[in-house]
Structure formats: structure tokens, C-alpha cells
Design an enzyme around this catalytic site. Structure first.
Site, PDB file in Angstrom:
ATOM      1  N   CYS A  62       0.743  -1.290   0.052  1.00 52.85           N
ATOM      2  CA  CYS A  62      -0.076   0.064   0.038  1.00 52.85           C
ATOM      3  C   CYS A  62       0.928   1.299   0.026  1.00 52.85           C
ATOM      4  O   CYS A  62       0.509   2.130  -0.736  1.00 52.85           O
ATOM      5  CB  CYS A  62      -0.923  -0.033   1.312  1.00 52.85           C
ATOM      6  SG  CYS A  62      -1.603  -1.366   1.555  1.00 52.85           S
ATOM      7  N   GLY A  63       1.835   1.291   0.620  1.00 55.35           N
ATOM      8  CA  GLY A  63       2.771   2.089   0.867  1.00 55.35           C
ATOM      9  C   GLY A  63       3.302   2.744  -0.350  1.00 55.35           C
ATOM     10  O   GLY A  63       2.853   3.736  -1.000  1.00 55.35           O
TER      11      GLY A  63
END
Lengths: 192, 186
Positions: A62-63
Site C-alpha cells: 500500500c505504501g
């Protein structure tokens, strides 16, 4: 261990979901974007919007994914579109994550009832308690134009989103062209 | 609307483009390795010596190209570092600056960039003025968007013989992928 393996171990309990498909009306929703503000899908009526469902703040892919979209934001905006991230994390968690990653787009908290919006879009992983890694491009009229569900540990990138937004823009220009043609014909007929 | 025209031909999005990209090795080498990288990204830093070893091992059979993919919100020095490498390229010393930056990833502020330029014997005022005015920003963004369109989703992303390489970038993995997918000679 690759991210994909890590995710598969972390979220093993749900099969792939059946995401809402193109042509469907995008269900409206209102979610908290900060501890004291809310955002509704209908706020964006009149322009395309990209909905980015992802499993959780802080997790590695996600980062990368939100970081990537943050960098591409000017291109999305030049195509007339806005972008929001949606996960089951709470508004305070989003605030910290967003500050850490210097995000320039809102993260919405699908927190109470948990995952309700993800369920509406058919991308909730019941057994795992998080949403799929899913993308929806909603057009200016509020219909789903394009959607994509990625394996949970795989960052889908942005090529598909850009292609969908360009497609929408081309259609809009064609419509405008036809409208102008129509108006011109009307005028000509009026003169006759 | 088609977005801004790119000087990278569509057919060359995932392989080195002659006359446009920074390349090492013959442009018509049988194998190609294209990297999208960020000078401040620690993973790219880890990949840097591996790429060098791969190049050394394959010699003239490999054409290596580097395109910019700076994640500027995460890495505050990545944009200026990329501009410094491009500005060094304008003085025909791209690769020397590229290597210096990857060998000094923790010291990438403007003073460091000026120091590296001086150490490489470059015209420092010219280089720094190009960095400050963003002379090469357009090219860097063009690299970035070419990457996005061909599916780059983080750094480093490698394209091995034109195909995105999703396995790791250990030496053995890269070498095996390059050899396995090398076009066969007639």
C-alpha cells in the site's frame, strides 16, 4: 519473502470477490476523511473520480501504491479526475499515515460499520476483515467506467487508471464535438 | 486527448531507445536491461552494485539503460539528484554522476551535488544553475510517465529484454532472466 507471499499469509481466508463491473451505478457513500470532516461520492459528480480500495495503512505494498499515485496526481488531475484512497483504518490512523507519506489526496475511513463501502462495491474480504486491492474509475455521471481487482499483494500500478481516464476524456470530447455539430445544424436550419 | 508527446517511441518504452536514453553497452546488444530508478531509494542503492556485476559478466552482450523514476514526496533529494545526473549528462558525464550518487545515497543535498560536480571536473556553476532552474525536469517527468504507462509500480523496476521483471534482483536471478529470454540468433 516477497510482499505477495507475506500478504497471502496475512490474508489467507477469503477468495477473490466479485467487484461491481463497468456500467453499474457507483453506490453513493459518505465517509470520514479526517476526524472532523466527511467526503461523499456525490461531491465529485461532474468529474471522474478514482476509488482506490486497499487492505491497510502502513503495510508495504500500500505504501508503494499510494506513494506512486501521489506522484502521478498531477496527471490524474490534468485528465480532470480526483482520487481517493479507502481502507478499513480509522480517521486518526489515516491522518498519521497520510502525514508520514506526504499524501496530497484524501484517505477515507471505511471504519463503522466496518468495510460497509467495500461490501457495497463487492470488494470486502469477509474472512480477512479488509478490502481487496481494487480500483474503480467512476465517470462524471456517477457510473463505474472501469474496475480492476489486483491480487492482494500486488501493486497494480497506474497504467490501467490512466487508460480509463483517457478513454473518458476522449468520449467527452466526441460528445462535445457532436453537440457543437448539432447546434450548428440547428442554427443553419433556423437561418433557412 | 493524447497527453504530451514523448520522445520515447512507443515501441521503445521497455527497451533502451537509441539517441535518447543513457546507455552502457552497444545499442544492438543481444540482451537489454532497463532500470527505472530513484537516487535516494535504498532498494535502488542495493541493486546498483548488482547491476554493475551483471554488466561486467555479460560485457558487450548487454545494453543497460537507466531512466528516472524519482518518488519526490517520499525522497526529498531525489528530484535534484536526478537533475544533477541529467545536468552532468549535458556535459557528457552522466554515468560518472549516476555512480557517484548511488555510492553516496545518504549525502544528496545541493551542497553535496555541487561537490560531486567539482570532483568530477564539471562546470559547477552551469550544473547547479541547471539543477536550480529545473532545466531537465521535463525529461525526468517524461521518463517517469513512460515508466507509469509501461507498468512501473515502484523502484527499482527492471525490464529484462523488454519485459517487466517481477522476480527479485539478485545477481543470479537477473543473469538467469537475461539469458533465458535473450533473443535466439538465427
Amino acid at each position: 519473502m516477497t510482499n505477495e507471499t507475506k500478504y497471502n499469509q496475512m490474508y489467507p481466508r477469503s477468495g477473490r470477490s466479485a467487484a461491481l463491473s463497468p456500467g453499474t451505478t457507483a453506490p453513493d457513500f459518505t465517509l470520514q476523511s479526517t476526524p472532523d470532516q466527511t467526503v461523499s461520492l456525490s461531491d465529485f459528480r461532474g468529474q471522474p473520480i478514482v476509488l482506490v480500495f486497499y487492505p491497510a495503512d502502513w503495510s508495504p505494498v500500500c505504501g508503494d501504491q499510494v506513494t506512486l499515485y501521489n506522484e502521478i496526481l498531477p496527471e490524474f488531475q490534468s485528465l480532470g479526475a480526483e482520487l481517493v484512497g479507502i481502507s478499513v483504518d480509522g480517521a486518526w490512523c489515516h491522518a498519521a499515515f497520510s502525514r508520514d507519506r506526504k499524501l496530497h489526496f484524501p484517505l477515507l475511513a471505511d471504519f463503522e460499520p466496518k468495510g460497509e463501502v467495500a461490501r457495497l462495491y463487492g470488494v470486502y474480504r469477509q474472512g480477512d476483515g479488509v478490502s481487496e486491492r481494487a480500483l474503480f474509475v467512476v465517470d462524471a455521471e456517477g457510473n463505474i467506467h472501469w474496475s480492476h481487482v489486483s491480487p492482494i499483494g500486488v501493486n497494480p500500478g497506474a497504467a490501467g487508471i490512466l487508460a480509463a481516464l483517457e478513454d473518458l476524456q476522449e468520449k467527452k470530447q466526441q460528445n462535445q464535438g457532436e453537440q457543437k455539430k448539432g447546434e450548428k445544424q440547428e442554427k443553419e436550419e433556423a437561418v433557412k | 486527448m493524447k497527453t504530451e508527446t514523448s520522445s520515447i517511441p512507443a515501441s521503445k518504452l521497455t527497451v533502451p531507445a537509441a539517441g535518447r536514453d543513457h546507455i552502457q553497452g552497444p545499442i544492438d546488444a543481444p540482451m537489454t536491461l532497463l532500470e527505472y530508478g530513484d537516487y535516494e531509494c535504498p532498494f535502488c542503492g542495493a541493486a546498483y552494485p548488482i547491476v554493475k556485476a551483471v554488466q561486467q559478466s555479460l560485457g558487450d552482450d548487454l545494453c543497460f539503460a537507466f531512466r528516472n523514476f524519482p518518488l519526490t514526496n517520499m525522497h526529498p533529494h531525489a528530484e535534484h539528484a536526478a537533475e544533477a545526473a541529467e545536468a552532468a549528462g549535458a556535459q557528457a558525464r552522466f554515468w560518472e554522476m549516476h555512480d557517484t550518487l548511488y555510492e553516496n545515497q545518504t549525502a544528496l543535498d545541493d551542497k553535496d551535488l555541487a561537490r560531486y560536480a567539482a570532483e568530477l571536473g564539471l562546470d559547477v556553476p552551469r550544473l547547479m544553475s541547471e539543477v536550480e532552474t529545473g532545466n531537465h525536469r521535463g525529461r525526468i517527468r517524461e521518463d517517469f510517465m513512460a515508466g507509469v504507462r509501461s507498468g512501473v509500480n515502484g523502484t527499482p523496476t527492471f525490464f529484462v529484454n523488454g519485459v517487466r521483471h517481477d522476480a527479485g534482483y539478485d545477481y543470479d536471478v537477473l543473469i538467469a532472466a537475461l539469458l533465458e529470454t535473450a533473443p535466439k540468433h538465427a
